[in-house]
Design a protein around this motif. Structure first.
Motif, PDB file in Angstrom:
ATOM      1  N   LEU A 210     -78.466 -66.088  -1.674  1.00 16.01           N
ATOM      2  CA  LEU A 210     -78.479 -65.127  -2.344  1.00 16.01           C
ATOM      3  C   LEU A 210     -80.035 -64.562  -2.182  1.00 16.01           C
ATOM      4  CD1 LEU A 210     -77.595 -63.308  -4.969  1.00 16.01           C
ATOM      5  CD2 LEU A 210     -78.585 -64.870  -6.268  1.00 16.01           C
ATOM      6  N   GLY A 211     -80.311 -63.574  -1.594  1.00 15.57           N
ATOM      7  CA  GLY A 211     -81.494 -63.087  -1.080  1.00 15.57           C
ATOM      8  C   GLY A 211     -82.222 -62.445  -2.526  1.00 15.57           C
ATOM      9  N   ALA A 212     -83.711 -62.219  -2.211  1.00 17.97           N
ATOM     10  CA  ALA A 212     -84.649 -61.743  -3.087  1.00 17.97           C
ATOM     11  C   ALA A 212     -84.206 -60.358  -3.452  1.00 17.97           C
ATOM     12  CB  ALA A 212     -86.052 -61.729  -2.644  1.00 17.97           C
ATOM     13  N   HIS A 213     -84.191 -60.208  -4.896  1.00 20.87           N
ATOM     14  CA  HIS A 213     -83.896 -58.904  -5.498  1.00 20.87           C
ATOM     15  C   HIS A 213     -82.231 -58.556  -5.214  1.00 20.87           C
ATOM     16  CE1 HIS A 213     -87.913 -57.993  -6.607  1.00 20.87           C
ATOM     17  NE2 HIS A 213     -88.319 -58.377  -5.228  1.00 20.87           N
ATOM     18  N   GLU A 214     -81.532 -59.510  -4.997  1.00 19.01           N
ATOM     19  CA  GLU A 214     -80.012 -59.294  -4.583  1.00 19.01           C
ATOM     20  C   GLU A 214     -79.259 -59.739  -5.589  1.00 19.01           C
ATOM     21  OE1 GLU A 214     -77.030 -60.006  -0.838  1.00 19.01           O
ATOM     22  OE2 GLU A 214     -78.886 -61.280  -1.040  1.00 19.01           O
ATOM     23  N   ASN A 215     -77.932 -58.999  -5.745  1.00 13.57           N
ATOM     24  CA  ASN A 215     -76.842 -59.385  -6.601  1.00 13.57           C
ATOM     25  C   ASN A 215     -75.686 -59.388  -5.929  1.00 13.57           C
ATOM     26  OD1 ASN A 215     -78.632 -58.684  -9.006  1.00 13.57           O
ATOM     27  ND2 ASN A 215     -78.282 -56.663  -8.999  1.00 13.57           N
ATOM     28  N   VAL A 216     -74.805 -60.543  -6.330  1.00 16.64           N
ATOM     29  CA  VAL A 216     -73.677 -60.857  -5.796  1.00 16.64           C
ATOM     30  C   VAL A 216     -72.721 -61.148  -6.730  1.00 16.64           C
ATOM     31  CG1 VAL A 216     -72.378 -62.316  -4.184  1.00 16.64           C
ATOM     32  CG2 VAL A 216     -74.719 -61.717  -3.578  1.00 16.64           C
ATOM     33  N   CYS A 217     -71.430 -60.534  -6.619  1.00 18.06           N
ATOM     34  CA  CYS A 217     -70.529 -60.967  -7.495  1.00 18.06           C
ATOM     35  C   CYS A 217     -69.184 -61.324  -6.766  1.00 18.06           C
ATOM     36  CB  CYS A 217     -70.055 -59.513  -8.387  1.00 18.06           C
ATOM     37  SG  CYS A 217     -71.297 -58.988  -9.280  1.00 18.06           S
ATOM     38  N   PHE A 218     -68.333 -62.616  -7.692  1.00 17.78           N
ATOM     39  CA  PHE A 218     -67.171 -62.913  -7.032  1.00 17.78           C
ATOM     40  C   PHE A 218     -66.214 -62.651  -8.081  1.00 17.78           C
ATOM     41  CE2 PHE A 218     -70.322 -65.366  -5.065  1.00 17.78           C
ATOM     42  CZ  PHE A 218     -70.276 -65.563  -3.845  1.00 17.78           C
ATOM     43  N   GLY A 219     -64.926 -62.208  -7.824  1.00 14.89           N
ATOM     44  CA  GLY A 219     -63.924 -61.989  -8.636  1.00 14.89           C
ATOM     45  C   GLY A 219     -62.760 -62.705  -8.501  1.00 14.89           C
ATOM     46  N   VAL A 220     -62.104 -63.216  -9.465  1.00 11.70           N
ATOM     47  CA  VAL A 220     -60.696 -64.077  -9.538  1.00 11.70           C
ATOM     48  C   VAL A 220     -59.713 -63.505 -10.205  1.00 11.70           C
ATOM     49  CG1 VAL A 220     -61.810 -65.545 -11.291  1.00 11.70           C
ATOM     50  CG2 VAL A 220     -59.819 -66.393  -9.953  1.00 11.70           C
ATOM     51  N   PHE A 221     -58.550 -63.115  -9.557  1.00 13.71           N
ATOM     52  CA  PHE A 221     -57.369 -62.473 -10.127  1.00 13.71           C
ATOM     53  C   PHE A 221     -56.514 -63.627 -10.597  1.00 13.71           C
ATOM     54  CE2 PHE A 221     -55.167 -58.768 -11.279  1.00 13.71           C
ATOM     55  CZ  PHE A 221     -53.779 -59.016 -10.893  1.00 13.71           C
ATOM     56  N   THR A 222     -55.917 -63.403 -12.043  1.00 10.17           N
ATOM     57  CA  THR A 222     -54.759 -64.075 -12.464  1.00 10.17           C
ATOM     58  C   THR A 222     -53.801 -63.079 -13.162  1.00 10.17           C
ATOM     59  OG1 THR A 222     -53.999 -65.508 -14.033  1.00 10.17           O
ATOM     60  CG2 THR A 222     -56.037 -64.457 -14.722  1.00 10.17           C
ATOM     61  N   ASP A 223     -52.483 -63.385 -12.572  1.00 13.06           N
ATOM     62  CA  ASP A 223     -51.373 -62.290 -13.235  1.00 13.06           C
ATOM     63  C   ASP A 223     -50.731 -62.930 -14.503  1.00 13.06           C
ATOM     64  OD1 ASP A 223     -50.054 -64.353 -12.065  1.00 13.06           O
ATOM     65  OD2 ASP A 223     -48.861 -63.137 -10.898  1.00 13.06           O
ATOM     66  N   GLN A 224     -51.292 -64.164 -15.043  1.00 11.76           N
ATOM     67  CA  GLN A 224     -50.680 -64.730 -16.005  1.00 11.76           C
ATOM     68  C   GLN A 224     -51.674 -64.732 -17.312  1.00 11.76           C
ATOM     69  OE1 GLN A 224     -48.733 -68.233 -15.278  1.00 11.76           O
ATOM     70  NE2 GLN A 224     -47.345 -67.301 -13.792  1.00 11.76           N
ATOM     71  N   PRO A 225     -51.596 -64.647 -18.471  1.00  8.40           N
ATOM     72  CA  PRO A 225     -52.065 -65.071 -19.679  1.00  8.40           C
ATOM     73  C   PRO A 225     -52.281 -66.572 -19.933  1.00  8.40           C
ATOM     74  CG  PRO A 225     -49.984 -64.158 -20.428  1.00  8.40           C
ATOM     75  CD  PRO A 225     -50.078 -63.952 -18.929  1.00  8.40           C
ATOM     76  N   ARG A 226     -53.018 -67.006 -20.848  1.00  6.71           N
ATOM     77  CA  ARG A 226     -53.102 -68.492 -21.105  1.00  6.71           C
ATOM     78  C   ARG A 226     -53.641 -69.034 -19.931  1.00  6.71           C
ATOM     79  NH1 ARG A 226     -47.999 -69.796 -24.637  1.00  6.71           N
ATOM     80  NH2 ARG A 226     -47.132 -68.712 -22.567  1.00  6.71           N
ATOM     81  N   THR A 227     -54.510 -68.618 -19.098  1.00  7.12           N
ATOM     82  CA  THR A 227     -54.934 -69.338 -17.860  1.00  7.12           C
ATOM     83  C   THR A 227     -56.545 -69.762 -18.000  1.00  7.12           C
ATOM     84  OG1 THR A 227     -53.598 -67.786 -16.458  1.00  7.12           O
ATOM     85  CG2 THR A 227     -55.560 -68.943 -15.339  1.00  7.12           C
ATOM     86  N   SER A 228     -56.530 -71.085 -17.554  1.00  6.96           N
ATOM     87  CA  SER A 228     -57.927 -71.851 -17.672  1.00  6.96           C
ATOM     88  C   SER A 228     -58.651 -71.674 -16.297  1.00  6.96           C
ATOM     89  CB  SER A 228     -57.773 -73.406 -17.909  1.00  6.96           C
ATOM     90  OG  SER A 228     -58.927 -73.853 -17.951  1.00  6.96           O
ATOM     91  N   ILE A 229     -59.748 -70.955 -16.129  1.00  2.67           N
ATOM     92  CA  ILE A 229     -60.627 -70.762 -15.317  1.00  2.67           C
ATOM     93  C   ILE A 229     -61.907 -71.607 -15.284  1.00  2.67           C
ATOM     94  CG2 ILE A 229     -61.944 -68.811 -13.936  1.00  2.67           C
ATOM     95  CD1 ILE A 229     -59.764 -66.672 -14.960  1.00  2.67           C
ATOM     96  N   SER A 230     -62.334 -72.171 -14.391  1.00  2.00           N
ATOM     97  CA  SER A 230     -63.536 -73.023 -14.679  1.00  2.00           C
ATOM     98  C   SER A 230     -64.444 -72.655 -13.373  1.00  2.00           C
ATOM     99  CB  SER A 230     -62.914 -74.610 -14.271  1.00  2.00           C
ATOM    100  OG  SER A 230     -62.369 -74.742 -13.253  1.00  2.00           O
ATOM    101  N   TYR A 231     -65.705 -72.488 -13.700  1.00  2.00           N
ATOM    102  CA  TYR A 231     -66.743 -72.312 -12.742  1.00  2.00           C
ATOM    103  C   TYR A 231     -67.598 -73.529 -12.861  1.00  2.00           C
ATOM    104  CZ  TYR A 231     -65.435 -67.209 -13.219  1.00  2.00           C
ATOM    105  OH  TYR A 231     -64.418 -65.986 -13.202  1.00  2.00           O
ATOM    106  N   TYR A 232     -68.294 -73.472 -11.727  1.00  2.00           N
ATOM    107  CA  TYR A 232     -69.341 -74.528 -11.323  1.00  2.00           C
ATOM    108  C   TYR A 232     -70.141 -73.842 -10.372  1.00  2.00           C
ATOM    109  CZ  TYR A 232     -72.098 -78.211  -9.561  1.00  2.00           C
ATOM    110  OH  TYR A 232     -73.131 -79.096  -9.457  1.00  2.00           O
TER     111      TYR A 232
END
Length: 211
Positions: free
Chosen positions: A24-46
């Motif tokens: 991640l460079g200086a003054h930089e923004n990076v976004c990651f997307g994760v898609f789920t087509d079902q409700p009641r889903t557990s998404i863990s980030y680290y």
């Protein structure tokens, strides 16, 4: 910059996982997307900042409606779980806008897991199948093993992060000692030169008075 991991949870695959390391460079923004087509889903980030600057970064998590779920500034690492009640794309963004020149190296992992109970409830009864209690016990054992493996992986990642930060601290300390030693030597040489100059001026003044 924006990236989409597209970890789609389906009926045949209860768990999806992705891990990566990025800069991640200086003054930089990076976004990651994760898609789920079902409700009641557990998404863990680290994530953990491995190197760069003060080992901190800003991050924001948004749900498919664009609402901010979590936002924190100047964090060295994060480990959290989101209960995704809404189907769609969840977004995690990292920002290094506070840094003027230092780039950051970040370890990042996403794990998506659907509701196992619904999946087990839809399993058809098969002839000559083992008792359900026995199968459930096997499933619980597998879940415990998976949990222990996750804990072991997180512990390894934690020690890796600590090792990188300690190495950076040692290198920074060595650099400071080196430059301080050079400054001290130059200061001593300057003081010696100043003393010699003062002594020479003193003796020159004494000779003029004698004449």
């Amino acid at each position: 910059m924006r990236f989409s991991l597209l970890l789609m949870v389906c009926a045949l695959c209860s768990v999806s996982q992705a891990a990566l390391t990025f800069i991640l460079g200086a003054h930089e923004n990076v976004c990651f997307g994760v898609f789920t087509d079902q409700p009641r889903t557990s998404i863990s980030y680290y994530f953990a900042v491995q190197s760069g600057g003060a080992f901190d970064v800003d991050y924001t998590i948004k749900n498919p409606r664009g609402e901010v779920i979590v936002t924190e500034d100047k964090q060295r690492q994060g480990d959290f779980i989101i209960n995704a009640d809404i189907a769609g794309e969840y977004e995690l963004c990292f920002s290094n806008s506070m840094s003027t020149y230092a780039e950051k190296v970040i370890d990042f992992e996403i794990k998506v897991e659907n509701d196992k109970n619904d999946f087990k409830a839809n399993m058809p009864d098969q002839p000559n199948a083992k008792p359900k209690a026995h199968i459930e016990n096997m499933g619980k054992t597998v879940d415990k093993i998976d949990q222990k493996l996750d804990e072991l992986l997180r512990a390894i990642q934690y020690y890796k992060t600590r090792n990188n930060r300690n190495q950076a601290t040692v290198k920074s300390t060595e650099s400071r000692i080196y430059y301080f030693s050079i400054f001290e030597v130059l200061l001593m040489v300057g003081m010696a030169g100043l003393q010699i100059t003062v002594v020479q001026l003193f003796f020159k003044g004494s000779r003029k008075q004698l004449v």
